[in-house]
Design a protein around this motif. Structure first.
Motif, PDB file in Angstrom:
ATOM      1  N   ASP A 107      18.473  -2.010  -0.694  1.00 53.46           N
ATOM      2  CA  ASP A 107      17.406  -1.273  -1.376  1.00 53.46           C
ATOM      3  C   ASP A 107      16.114  -2.078  -1.407  1.00 53.46           C
ATOM      4  OD1 ASP A 107      16.438   0.920  -3.221  1.00 53.46           O
ATOM      5  OD2 ASP A 107      16.261  -0.808  -4.558  1.00 53.46           O
ATOM      6  N   LEU A 108      16.202  -3.366  -1.751  1.00 55.40           N
ATOM      7  CA  LEU A 108      15.008  -4.208  -1.805  1.00 55.40           C
ATOM      8  C   LEU A 108      14.367  -4.342  -0.432  1.00 55.40           C
ATOM      9  CD1 LEU A 108      16.216  -7.059  -4.199  1.00 55.40           C
ATOM     10  CD2 LEU A 108      14.584  -5.239  -4.723  1.00 55.40           C
ATOM     11  N   ARG A 109      15.222  -4.526   0.596  1.00 57.16           N
ATOM     12  CA  ARG A 109      14.703  -4.674   1.957  1.00 57.16           C
ATOM     13  C   ARG A 109      13.975  -3.414   2.404  1.00 57.16           C
ATOM     14  NH1 ARG A 109      19.054  -6.179   4.173  1.00 57.16           N
ATOM     15  NH2 ARG A 109      19.708  -4.143   4.949  1.00 57.16           N
ATOM     16  N   ASN A 110      14.552  -2.276   2.088  1.00 58.06           N
ATOM     17  CA  ASN A 110      13.916  -1.021   2.486  1.00 58.06           C
ATOM     18  C   ASN A 110      12.652  -0.736   1.683  1.00 58.06           C
ATOM     19  OD1 ASN A 110      15.571   0.854   4.517  1.00 58.06           O
ATOM     20  ND2 ASN A 110      17.017  -0.394   3.379  1.00 58.06           N
ATOM     21  N   ARG A 111      12.650  -1.144   0.409  1.00 56.75           N
ATOM     22  CA  ARG A 111      11.414  -0.996  -0.376  1.00 56.75           C
ATOM     23  C   ARG A 111      10.286  -1.827   0.226  1.00 56.75           C
ATOM     24  NH1 ARG A 111      11.756   1.095  -5.672  1.00 56.75           N
ATOM     25  NH2 ARG A 111      13.888   1.667  -6.286  1.00 56.75           N
ATOM     26  N   ARG A 112      10.620  -3.070   0.625  1.00 50.91           N
ATOM     27  CA  ARG A 112       9.609  -3.926   1.249  1.00 50.91           C
ATOM     28  C   ARG A 112       9.125  -3.340   2.562  1.00 50.91           C
ATOM     29  NH1 ARG A 112      12.977  -8.239  -0.813  1.00 50.91           N
ATOM     30  NH2 ARG A 112      14.102  -8.294   1.176  1.00 50.91           N
ATOM     31  N   GLU A 113      10.059  -2.770   3.327  1.00 52.98           N
ATOM     32  CA  GLU A 113       9.680  -2.166   4.613  1.00 52.98           C
ATOM     33  C   GLU A 113       8.774  -0.964   4.399  1.00 52.98           C
ATOM     34  OE1 GLU A 113       9.649  -1.625   8.783  1.00 52.98           O
ATOM     35  OE2 GLU A 113      10.142  -3.312   7.473  1.00 52.98           O
ATOM     36  N   ILE A 114       9.103  -0.147   3.389  1.00 54.35           N
ATOM     37  CA  ILE A 114       8.262   1.020   3.078  1.00 54.35           C
ATOM     38  C   ILE A 114       6.872   0.567   2.643  1.00 54.35           C
ATOM     39  CG2 ILE A 114       7.957   2.939   1.466  1.00 54.35           C
ATOM     40  CD1 ILE A 114      11.034   3.256   1.522  1.00 54.35           C
ATOM     41  N   GLU A 115       6.814  -0.475   1.801  1.00 58.70           N
ATOM     42  CA  GLU A 115       5.518  -1.000   1.359  1.00 58.70           C
ATOM     43  C   GLU A 115       4.722  -1.544   2.542  1.00 58.70           C
ATOM     44  OE1 GLU A 115       6.423  -3.886  -1.579  1.00 58.70           O
ATOM     45  OE2 GLU A 115       6.977  -2.406  -3.126  1.00 58.70           O
ATOM     46  N   ARG A 116       5.419  -2.232   3.460  1.00 61.32           N
ATOM     47  CA  ARG A 116       4.740  -2.779   4.635  1.00 61.32           C
ATOM     48  C   ARG A 116       4.170  -1.667   5.509  1.00 61.32           C
ATOM     49  NH1 ARG A 116       5.575  -3.813   9.879  1.00 61.32           N
ATOM     50  NH2 ARG A 116       7.604  -2.777   9.833  1.00 61.32           N
ATOM     51  N   THR A 118       3.458   1.353   4.529  1.00 68.43           N
ATOM     52  CA  THR A 118       2.377   2.005   3.773  1.00 68.43           C
ATOM     53  C   THR A 118       1.082   1.215   3.905  1.00 68.43           C
ATOM     54  OG1 THR A 118       3.970   2.904   2.183  1.00 68.43           O
ATOM     55  CG2 THR A 118       1.656   2.838   1.502  1.00 68.43           C
ATOM     56  N   ASP A 119       1.193  -0.124   3.794  1.00 67.89           N
ATOM     57  CA  ASP A 119       0.010  -0.970   3.945  1.00 67.89           C
ATOM     58  C   ASP A 119      -0.568  -0.865   5.347  1.00 67.89           C
ATOM     59  OD1 ASP A 119       0.220  -1.808   1.350  1.00 67.89           O
ATOM     60  OD2 ASP A 119       1.279  -3.676   1.822  1.00 67.89           O
ATOM     61  N   GLN A 120       0.319  -0.817   6.355  1.00 68.57           N
ATOM     62  CA  GLN A 120      -0.147  -0.685   7.732  1.00 68.57           C
ATOM     63  C   GLN A 120      -0.871   0.639   7.942  1.00 68.57           C
ATOM     64  OE1 GLN A 120       3.153  -1.223  10.405  1.00 68.57           O
ATOM     65  NE2 GLN A 120       2.942  -3.454  10.411  1.00 68.57           N
ATOM     66  N   GLU A 121      -0.331   1.709   7.371  1.00 65.86           N
ATOM     67  CA  GLU A 121      -0.963   3.018   7.510  1.00 65.86           C
ATOM     68  C   GLU A 121      -2.313   3.041   6.808  1.00 65.86           C
ATOM     69  OE1 GLU A 121      -1.733   6.934   8.515  1.00 65.86           O
ATOM     70  OE2 GLU A 121      -0.369   5.441   9.349  1.00 65.86           O
ATOM     71  N   LYS A 122      -2.376   2.432   5.619  1.00 63.74           N
ATOM     72  CA  LYS A 122      -3.642   2.359   4.897  1.00 63.74           C
ATOM     73  C   LYS A 122      -4.657   1.544   5.691  1.00 63.74           C
ATOM     74  CE  LYS A 122      -5.681   0.756   0.546  1.00 63.74           C
ATOM     75  NZ  LYS A 122      -5.419   0.060  -0.738  1.00 63.74           N
ATOM     76  N   PHE A 123      -4.195   0.410   6.248  1.00 61.15           N
ATOM     77  CA  PHE A 123      -5.091  -0.425   7.048  1.00 61.15           C
ATOM     78  C   PHE A 123      -5.576   0.334   8.275  1.00 61.15           C
ATOM     79  CE2 PHE A 123      -5.687  -3.350  10.616  1.00 61.15           C
ATOM     80  CZ  PHE A 123      -6.630  -4.208  10.087  1.00 61.15           C
ATOM     81  N   ARG A 124      -4.669   1.089   8.924  1.00 58.41           N
ATOM     82  CA  ARG A 124      -5.048   1.847  10.122  1.00 58.41           C
ATOM     83  C   ARG A 124      -6.116   2.883   9.795  1.00 58.41           C
ATOM     84  NH1 ARG A 124      -4.235   6.555  12.453  1.00 58.41           N
ATOM     85  NH2 ARG A 124      -3.038   7.274  10.658  1.00 58.41           N
ATOM     86  N   ARG A 125      -5.923   3.597   8.665  1.00 56.48           N
ATOM     87  CA  ARG A 125      -6.912   4.611   8.276  1.00 56.48           C
ATOM     88  C   ARG A 125      -8.259   3.973   7.970  1.00 56.48           C
ATOM     89  NH1 ARG A 125      -2.648   6.701   5.049  1.00 56.48           N
ATOM     90  NH2 ARG A 125      -3.674   5.831   3.201  1.00 56.48           N
ATOM     91  N   GLU A 126      -8.223   2.856   7.213  1.00 55.24           N
ATOM     92  CA  GLU A 126      -9.467   2.178   6.883  1.00 55.24           C
ATOM     93  C   GLU A 126     -10.149   1.638   8.129  1.00 55.24           C
ATOM     94  OE1 GLU A 126      -8.593  -0.832   4.051  1.00 55.24           O
ATOM     95  OE2 GLU A 126      -8.446   0.571   2.343  1.00 55.24           O
ATOM     96  N   PHE A 127      -9.361   1.103   9.059  1.00 57.56           N
ATOM     97  CA  PHE A 127      -9.919   0.529  10.274  1.00 57.56           C
ATOM     98  C   PHE A 127     -10.603   1.605  11.121  1.00 57.56           C
ATOM     99  CE2 PHE A 127      -9.403  -0.604  14.795  1.00 57.56           C
ATOM    100  CZ  PHE A 127     -10.180  -1.750  14.816  1.00 57.56           C
ATOM    101  N   ILE A 128      -9.908   2.733  11.305  1.00 55.55           N
ATOM    102  CA  ILE A 128     -10.495   3.824  12.092  1.00 55.55           C
ATOM    103  C   ILE A 128     -11.754   4.351  11.413  1.00 55.55           C
ATOM    104  CG2 ILE A 128     -10.132   6.188  12.903  1.00 55.55           C
ATOM    105  CD1 ILE A 128      -7.189   5.456  13.345  1.00 55.55           C
ATOM    106  N   GLY A 129     -11.689   4.490  10.080  1.00 58.93           N
ATOM    107  CA  GLY A 129     -12.861   4.957   9.341  1.00 58.93           C
ATOM    108  C   GLY A 129     -14.027   3.993   9.467  1.00 58.93           C
ATOM    109  N   ASN A 130     -13.734   2.691   9.397  1.00 56.52           N
ATOM    110  CA  ASN A 130     -14.801   1.690   9.518  1.00 56.52           C
ATOM    111  C   ASN A 130     -15.420   1.674  10.903  1.00 56.52           C
ATOM    112  OD1 ASN A 130     -14.786   0.630   6.891  1.00 56.52           O
ATOM    113  ND2 ASN A 130     -13.029  -0.663   7.337  1.00 56.52           N
ATOM    114  N   VAL A 131     -14.565   1.739  11.937  1.00 55.87           N
ATOM    115  CA  VAL A 131     -15.089   1.756  13.306  1.00 55.87           C
ATOM    116  C   VAL A 131     -15.970   2.986  13.519  1.00 55.87           C
ATOM    117  CG1 VAL A 131     -14.469   1.970  15.740  1.00 55.87           C
ATOM    118  CG2 VAL A 131     -13.196   0.412  14.270  1.00 55.87           C
TER     119      VAL A 131
END
Length: 351
Positions: A107-116, A118-131
């Motif tokens: 459960d902990l491993r999967n929570r960390r993976e989901i958070e990772r 989620t962070d990657q998706e947020k970073f991708r959206r912000e990056f595309i928006g910034n570019v």
């Protein structure tokens, strides 16, 4: 929550079932047969003992088999995903506790993976928006200049050359941004290797200052160098990349420094390393922005605006270059007190 083993669970169930069946058997036998007062006690004891051990054996084996199957599945999935192999396990232990530990770990491993993710998706959206945002400004500028020229401005000698030069400047800005994006992508994926050599950092700095002297004079900013001593200071570095680092930091100090102010480049001996500081006496940066200052496209409002024409990638590239040297870079600043960027380089001995 108390841990309970399969054997302890089996004993509890066998005890209850053995007692119930023994009582029922004794009552039924007593109603259909003649007996003296002590016979039900002996009968109950014999029946209870037999039922208890029979149930204990049957239930324990049943629970053990089922739980071991579950545990084997969980364990093998976990080990197989990590190592690509299926390992045998020792099932002669407290399986319920092991199952609980593995489920919690899963459960902990999967929570960390989901958070990772989620962070990657947020970073991708912000990056595309910034570019997209960064490219819009020069694109719209180019479009405006060209439309003006097409609508008759091309025949007007007062604006045709001026607008073409402005359009060229916007094109150059887009090219710089694409080049910076390509460079930072290579740095992040280690595709851009460092060409290390023994370099006199003082000499490298002199070349950078010579190239930026005109920019400093435009804002009447003094470039002051404070060395450790007059001897050459040898470091192990990629001269091209460290020139890029010094140039970026000094240009920033000029852009965001106060007109008529100063930029100081200072050196400190840290035994195996050299600490280099680039400090200005400009408006400074509030503390809330400091943790994100080296992120791609991150800008501080007002004092560090898009009007200065940078790509917003300079500090991110600087950070990656210093980290590729296995060194660190930091910033300290506060409002109205300027900003100081400091990084380290490994000292070297001239052969």
């Amino acid at each position: 929550m108390n841990n309970i083993t399969p054997r302890a669970l089996s004993k509890q169930i066998s005890l209850i079932l053995g007692a119930i069946l023994s009582v029922l058997f004794t009552i039924i036998w007593g109603l259909t047969s003649a007996f003296v007062w002590w016979m039900p006690v002996i009968l109950f004891a014999i029946t209870f003992t037999a039922c208890y051990f029979i149930f204990l054996w049957a239930i324990a084996n049943f629970i053990d088999r089922k739980i071991k199957i579950i545990y084997k599945t969980i364990h093998n999935l976990k080990v197989g995903r990590k190592k690509g192999v299926i390992e045998e396990i020792d099932v002669d232990k407290d399986i319920l506790t092991e199952v609980r530990k593995d489920v919690i770990e899963w459960d902990l491993r999967n929570r960390r993976e989901i958070e990772r993710l989620t962070d990657q998706e947020k970073f991708r959206r912000e990056f595309i928006g910034n570019v997209s945002h960064e490219l819009k400004t020069p694109l719209f500028s180019i479009q405006g200049y060209i439309l003006t020229l097409l609508e008759g401005g091309l025949e007007d000698p007062k604006i045709n050359i001026s607008y073409l030069q402005k359009a060229e400047k916007s094109v150059d800005r887009m090219i710089d941004m694409v080049s910076d994006l390509d460079e930072i992508a290579k740095l992040e994926t280690s595709q851009l290797t460092m060409q290390f050599s023994t370099v006199d950092i003082y000499k490298l700095l002199d070349e950078v200052i010579d190239s930026l002297e005109f920019k400093a004079k435009e804002k009447n900013i003094k470039l002051i160098v404070k060395v450790i001593d007059e001897k050459p200071l040898w470091v192990k570095a990629d001269p091209v990349r460290i020139t890029q680092v010094l140039t970026n930091l000094i240009i920033n100090s000029i852009y965001y420094g106060k007109e008529g102010g100063r930029t100081e480049i200072r050196f400190f001996d840290f035994d195996e390393n050299v600490l280099i500081e680039v400090a200005d006496n400009g408006d400074g940066i509030s503390e809330e922005h400091l943790p994100r200052l080296f992120e791609r496209f991150y800008r501080v409002e007002k004092s560090r605006s898009r009007n200065d024409g940078g790509s917003g990638l300079g500090l991110a590239i600087v950070k990656h270059i210093i980290e590729a040297h296995k060194q660190t870079i930091n910033v300290r600043s506060s409002l109205n007190k300027g900003a100081t960027f400091s990084f380290t380089l490994a000292k070297a001995t001239k052969k």
